[in-house]
Design an enzyme around this catalytic site. Sequence first.
Site, PDB file in Angstrom:
ATOM      1  N   ILE A 113      33.495  56.345   8.851  1.00  0.00           N
ATOM      2  CA  ILE A 113      33.541  57.083   7.587  1.00  0.00           C
ATOM      3  C   ILE A 113      32.174  57.744   7.417  1.00  0.00           C
ATOM      4  O   ILE A 113      31.137  57.088   7.571  1.00  0.00           O
ATOM      5  CB  ILE A 113      33.840  56.153   6.388  1.00  0.00           C
ATOM      6  CG1 ILE A 113      35.189  55.442   6.569  1.00  0.00           C
ATOM      7  CG2 ILE A 113      33.794  56.922   5.068  1.00  0.00           C
ATOM      8  CD1 ILE A 113      36.400  56.352   6.635  1.00  0.00           C
ATOM      9  N   GLU A 126      37.659  45.144  18.183  1.00  0.00           N
ATOM     10  CA  GLU A 126      36.504  44.263  18.248  1.00  0.00           C
ATOM     11  C   GLU A 126      35.497  44.769  17.235  1.00  0.00           C
ATOM     12  O   GLU A 126      35.383  45.969  17.009  1.00  0.00           O
ATOM     13  CB  GLU A 126      35.853  44.266  19.638  1.00  0.00           C
ATOM     14  CG  GLU A 126      36.639  43.566  20.709  1.00  0.00           C
ATOM     15  CD  GLU A 126      37.526  44.522  21.501  1.00  0.00           C
ATOM     16  OE1 GLU A 126      37.412  45.749  21.303  1.00  0.00           O
ATOM     17  OE2 GLU A 126      38.354  44.050  22.294  1.00  0.00           O
ATOM     18  N   ASN A 185      28.524  42.571  11.559  1.00  0.00           N
ATOM     19  CA  ASN A 185      29.061  43.635  10.708  1.00  0.00           C
ATOM     20  C   ASN A 185      30.046  43.045   9.694  1.00  0.00           C
ATOM     21  O   ASN A 185      31.251  43.286   9.753  1.00  0.00           O
ATOM     22  CB  ASN A 185      29.719  44.726  11.557  1.00  0.00           C
ATOM     23  CG  ASN A 185      29.977  45.982  10.761  1.00  0.00           C
ATOM     24  OD1 ASN A 185      29.959  45.968   9.532  1.00  0.00           O
ATOM     25  ND2 ASN A 185      30.248  47.067  11.459  1.00  0.00           N
ATOM     26  N   TYR A 226      38.559  44.881   7.455  1.00  0.00           N
ATOM     27  CA  TYR A 226      39.691  44.630   8.336  1.00  0.00           C
ATOM     28  C   TYR A 226      40.551  43.472   7.825  1.00  0.00           C
ATOM     29  O   TYR A 226      41.779  43.523   7.880  1.00  0.00           O
ATOM     30  CB  TYR A 226      39.214  44.358   9.770  1.00  0.00           C
ATOM     31  CG  TYR A 226      38.449  45.515  10.377  1.00  0.00           C
ATOM     32  CD1 TYR A 226      38.859  46.836  10.195  1.00  0.00           C
ATOM     33  CD2 TYR A 226      37.309  45.299  11.130  1.00  0.00           C
ATOM     34  CE1 TYR A 226      38.159  47.892  10.747  1.00  0.00           C
ATOM     35  CE2 TYR A 226      36.600  46.358  11.691  1.00  0.00           C
ATOM     36  CZ  TYR A 226      37.027  47.644  11.489  1.00  0.00           C
ATOM     37  OH  TYR A 226      36.337  48.695  12.038  1.00  0.00           O
TER      38      TYR A 226
END
Length: 156
Positions: A75, A104, A109, A116
């Site tokens: 993004i 992955e 992160n 997710y």
Amino acid sequence: MPLYVGDGMQRLTGKQLTPAQKELIIESFSAFNDTLATFRTERDNPYTVYFIEEGIGYVAGVELAGELEILRCYISPAYRGQGYGYQLLRCILEQTTLERCFLEVRVSNQRARSLYERVGFVTLGVRRNYYKNPNEDAIMMEWSEANYDNETNFSH
């Protein structure tokens, strides 16, 4: 009024990308430590698809036999933290005939991992020393239509 991602989402192969779309993808490479050679290889793969929301971001992946392996979810900086990544992933999973989706993500992160999980991905395991520059483990994640609940996973 915020833009609803999905209204202009395009599903394209590497050969269908416009110069502006290629620019968006190449712009993202510094965030992923990727190279132009990576893009050329990816672009020329007949199974690579790009789900692009013009000017906002994209998801690149390899699609084969009802499954998508997400290579990159990006993004643009001006749109981060506003729900666009969530909307883009949601749109892809709702508007395609995918049965399963894999990716992955770097262990560090946490922001992406949380995104997710909100979309319905679950952790499968860890790939040791998967990433380079810096070296880091990867969390393997999967989304499956069989385990997907539209009401639960996509309540924002």
